[in-house]
Design a protein around this motif. Structure first.
Motif, PDB file in Angstrom:
ATOM      1  N   ALA A  28       0.822  -1.210   0.000  1.00  0.00           N
ATOM      2  CA  ALA A  28       0.000   0.000   0.000  1.00  0.00           C
ATOM      3  C   ALA A  28       0.854   1.257   0.000  1.00  0.00           C
ATOM      4  CB  ALA A  28      -0.938   0.006   1.209  1.00  0.00           C
ATOM      5  N   LYS A  29       0.277   2.298  -0.578  1.00  0.00           N
ATOM      6  CA  LYS A  29       0.852   3.640  -0.523  1.00  0.00           C
ATOM      7  C   LYS A  29      -0.192   4.530   0.136  1.00  0.00           C
ATOM      8  CE  LYS A  29       2.646   7.418  -3.377  1.00  0.00           C
ATOM      9  NZ  LYS A  29       2.897   7.885  -4.778  1.00  0.00           N
ATOM     10  N   VAL A  30       0.146   5.051   1.339  1.00  0.00           N
ATOM     11  CA  VAL A  30      -0.818   5.783   2.155  1.00  0.00           C
ATOM     12  C   VAL A  30      -0.394   7.240   2.263  1.00  0.00           C
ATOM     13  CG1 VAL A  30      -2.080   5.817   4.330  1.00  0.00           C
ATOM     14  CG2 VAL A  30      -1.139   3.654   3.475  1.00  0.00           C
ATOM     15  N   THR A  31      -1.307   8.146   1.953  1.00  0.00           N
ATOM     16  CA  THR A  31      -1.031   9.580   2.009  1.00  0.00           C
ATOM     17  C   THR A  31      -1.844  10.215   3.143  1.00  0.00           C
ATOM     18  OG1 THR A  31      -0.671   9.623  -0.389  1.00  0.00           O
ATOM     19  CG2 THR A  31      -0.996  11.737   0.709  1.00  0.00           C
ATOM     20  N   TYR A  86      -5.382   5.969   0.007  1.00  0.00           N
ATOM     21  CA  TYR A  86      -4.907   4.650   0.429  1.00  0.00           C
ATOM     22  C   TYR A  86      -4.933   3.763  -0.815  1.00  0.00           C
ATOM     23  CZ  TYR A  86      -3.966   1.049   3.945  1.00  0.00           C
ATOM     24  OH  TYR A  86      -3.381   0.085   4.724  1.00  0.00           O
ATOM     25  N   GLU A  87      -3.800   3.705  -1.496  1.00  0.00           N
ATOM     26  CA  GLU A  87      -3.716   2.995  -2.776  1.00  0.00           C
ATOM     27  C   GLU A  87      -3.152   1.593  -2.574  1.00  0.00           C
ATOM     28  OE1 GLU A  87      -1.392   3.350  -7.077  1.00  0.00           O
ATOM     29  OE2 GLU A  87      -1.575   5.114  -5.784  1.00  0.00           O
ATOM     30  N   LEU A  88      -3.875   0.589  -3.032  1.00  0.00           N
ATOM     31  CA  LEU A  88      -3.413  -0.794  -2.981  1.00  0.00           C
ATOM     32  C   LEU A  88      -2.523  -1.054  -4.195  1.00  0.00           C
ATOM     33  CD1 LEU A  88      -6.696  -2.643  -1.898  1.00  0.00           C
ATOM     34  CD2 LEU A  88      -4.874  -1.709  -0.456  1.00  0.00           C
ATOM     35  N   LYS A  89      -1.246  -1.287  -3.956  1.00  0.00           N
ATOM     36  CA  LYS A  89      -0.272  -1.363  -5.031  1.00  0.00           C
ATOM     37  C   LYS A  89      -0.385  -2.631  -5.877  1.00  0.00           C
ATOM     38  CE  LYS A  89       3.876  -0.224  -3.592  1.00  0.00           C
ATOM     39  NZ  LYS A  89       5.066  -0.129  -2.710  1.00  0.00           N
ATOM     40  N   CYS A 126      -9.647   4.980  -0.342  1.00  0.00           N
ATOM     41  CA  CYS A 126     -10.169   6.192   0.307  1.00  0.00           C
ATOM     42  C   CYS A 126     -10.667   7.129  -0.781  1.00  0.00           C
ATOM     43  CB  CYS A 126      -9.092   6.859   1.165  1.00  0.00           C
ATOM     44  SG  CYS A 126      -8.617   5.893   2.604  1.00  0.00           S
ATOM     45  N   ALA A 127     -11.783   6.760  -1.381  1.00  0.00           N
ATOM     46  CA  ALA A 127     -12.342   7.555  -2.465  1.00  0.00           C
ATOM     47  C   ALA A 127     -13.335   8.572  -1.919  1.00  0.00           C
ATOM     48  CB  ALA A 127     -13.025   6.637  -3.478  1.00  0.00           C
TER      49      ALA A 127
END
Length: 589
Positions: A86-89, A100-103, A117-118
């Protein structure tokens, strides 16, 4: 939605079973079976659960103070923590998550990682906090502290006005902790009391914590196979929260078809038992699918709450590892997160067996489409001893149709005598009209389990069967897109539903042997033969390819079985009375 499709399958199967059982045995000239209503499945939650307790005015109850470690003005900043999955901002506004992007999982629409997290807005961010019973999230800027490459904290000083008018000071701290290869992270919320602070309790509430406004991929209200549902677990069983009913829970999840956000408060975190739920309706009027959990009011100088939060695929492989401490990096066990997975209820055991067999096949031939085909063939072979009697019965009936018509014409004014003579004929040729019901029941049980498995099995997502045609078994086989829409079908051409329709019509034609039924019965049988496949064609035109592949292969294989039975019984005599007089179907010249 999925509920409507499942009910239609059930209704159609009950119609078939009742039709053949009652009409053939009791009333050969009339169709007296009525469709029986299948119990409704639990619908996707579309409720708003509100705390209706009398609210004290909260205006000026809380005030933000200067950050204790800084005397300079803060500016809004974003921070990123990245793991293998994941890449979490984060934003220091509220100390909340804004992305919260699932890589490892791509969104077909965007081509990027699935965004969990849309629909984030300035007034509604993921894992934002509202103080007291106020619904507005904290919008002040927090001081950020990067603890290490997988841990970040945010804190800010606040004051709360007490009942006597005095102010109590406290620091609100949010700490996020991650681990590589884990879809679960920890959120620790600390309320550290300062001068004149004796707890946080406004109308019975300390604070509220919310999930993301919406999970990805984007919810499509026009797609009957897309879902958003709220699932909770009370320590004994899972349930769907109901409007206006207070019920405590161990964890609660906002789930889509393939992904979910699950929030599990620690045992010492006392929630009020009421949650506010916002779910999208079928018209798309409400865009968010979100849970807001209320923390009960607390007393004392320091409160430390911990939440385990799973943000990732709704996959048995990933979720169930939190039942055993040695399977996950957090050492968590006994969570029962697997209860959040969709199941077919009382048939879940059969679904598990089918999935186990299919996964064994996949280990040998790593193609899920091939696995579906082989599993389908194995099932048809296993059921052949049952279907054989039904198929042979169809052939026997085709050979004695002249005798049946003779009975119907002779006793058309005496239905009771017609029924007696028909039953006598059945007995003489060794035909049991109920013999076709048992195979139908077994086929329905397997079909229901297959439908649920293929429609929700995470491994099918993005799995290609035949590149260029069936690129994703969890989606339709879109061959081309038209510049116009066809009623009930849309603007996409799907080949697999057409193949399914042809196979179903051919099977019906062969089974009825060119229309061997006569009179009113013949008309009704033709309606079943042509009407049901056409109905299912429209119903399943946009169904997942995996489900249609199973059904089409099943039809084709069963068609081959019927042709085989027809060939074997082509010249086989059928006894029609006690004197051993026989009838052999004559060949056409």
């Amino acid at each position: 939605m999925e509920k409507n499709t499942a009910i239609t399958i059930g209704l159609s199967t009950v119609i078939l079973v009742a039709f053949f059982a009652i009409q053939t045995f009791f009333f050969p000239q009339k169709k007296n079976s009525e469709p029986q209503k299948k119990p409704a499945e639990k619908a996707t939650v579309e409720t708003k659960v509100e705390n209706n307790a009398e609210q004290l005015p909260e205006q000026n109850l809380f005030a933000a103070e200067s950050a204790s470690e800084q005397n300079v003005s803060l500016s809004e900043e974003n921070f990123v923590i990245e793991t293998n999955v994941a890449k979490v901002t984060f934003s220091n506004r509220g100390g909340d998550i804004i992305s919260y992007e699932l890589k490892e999982h791509n969104d077909r629409d965007t081509g990027k990682g699935v965004e969990m997290c849309a629909n984030v807005t300035p007034s509604n961010r993921a894992f934002a906090i509202s103080l007291g019973s106020n619904n507005s999230v904290i919008n002040e800027l927090f001081t950020a502290k990067i603890i290490d490459d997988k841990t970040i904290g945010f804190f800010k000083d606040f004051s709360v006005r007490k009942a006597d008018g005095t102010l109590g000071n406290f620091t609100l701290v949010k700490t996020y902790s991650f681990k590589d290869d884990e879809y679960l992270f920890k959120l620790d919320i600390t309320i550290d009391g300062g001068e004149n602070f004796s707890g946080l309790d406004v109308n019975g509430n300390a604070y509220s914590l919310r999930t993301a406004p919406q999970i990805g991929p984007a919810f499509n209200p026009k797609d009957r196979y897309d879902i958003r549902e709220i699932v909770a677990y009370d320590g004994d069983k899972k349930f769907n929260p109901k409007s206006g009913k207070e019920r405590n829970f161990k964890w609660i999840s906002v789930a889509g078809k393939y992904f979910e956000i699950l929030v599990n408060p620690a045992d010492n975190v006392e929630t009020s038992g009421l949650v506010k739920i916002i779910s999208p309706d079928k018209r798309g009027n409400i865009k968010d699918s979100q849970v807001i959990i209320t923390r009960s009011g607390v007393s004392g100088q320091r409160i430390s709450d911990s939440y385990n939060i799973y943000v990732g695929p709704r996959s048995e492989k990933e979720i169930k590892k939190y039942n055993l401490a040695e399977k996950n990096a957090w050492g968590i066990s006994g969570t029962h997160y697997g209860e959040s997975l969709p199941t077919s209820g009382i048939l879940s055991w059969l679904e598990y067996i089918l999935k186990f067999i299919m996964e064994l096949i996949y280990k040998v031939i790593p193609n899920w489409g091939v696995s579906i085909i082989i599993l389908t063939i194995l099932l048809k072979l296993a059921l052949f001893p049952l279907t054989k009697k039904s198929l042979e019965g169809t052939q026997k009936m085709s050979k004695v149709q002249p005798k049946m018509k003779e009975i119907q014409d002779k006793y058309k004014s005496d239905p009771q005598k017609m029924q007696q003579e028909t039953a006598k004929l059945y007995k003489e040729i060794g035909y049991n009209p109920m013999s076709g019901c048992l195979p139908l029941v077994f086929q329905f049980v397997i079909l229901w389990s297959m439908y649920h498995l293929f429609n929700n099995y995470f491994e099918f997502r993005g799995a290609s069967f035949i590149p260029g045609w069936i690129n994703d078994l969890s989606s339709t086989d879109n061959v081309c897109t038209f510049g116009f829409s066809i009623p009930w079908l849309g603007n996409e051409l799907h080949i697999l539903p057409i193949i399914y329709l042809i196979s179903q019509l051919l099977f019906g034609k062969i089974t009825q042997n060119g229309g061997t039924s006569v009179g009113q019965s013949g008309g009704q049988m033709k309606m079943m033969m042509y009407g049901m496949p056409i109905l299912f064609f429209f119903l399943f035109y946009s169904a997942p390819s995996g489900l249609l592949l199973y059904w089409t292969v099943s039809n084709i294989f069963q068609l081959g079985q019927q042709l085989f039975i027809n060939y074997r019984m082509k010249n086989k005599p059928v006894v029609v009375n006690k004197s051993q007089k026989t009838i052999t179907k004559s060949k056409k010249r």
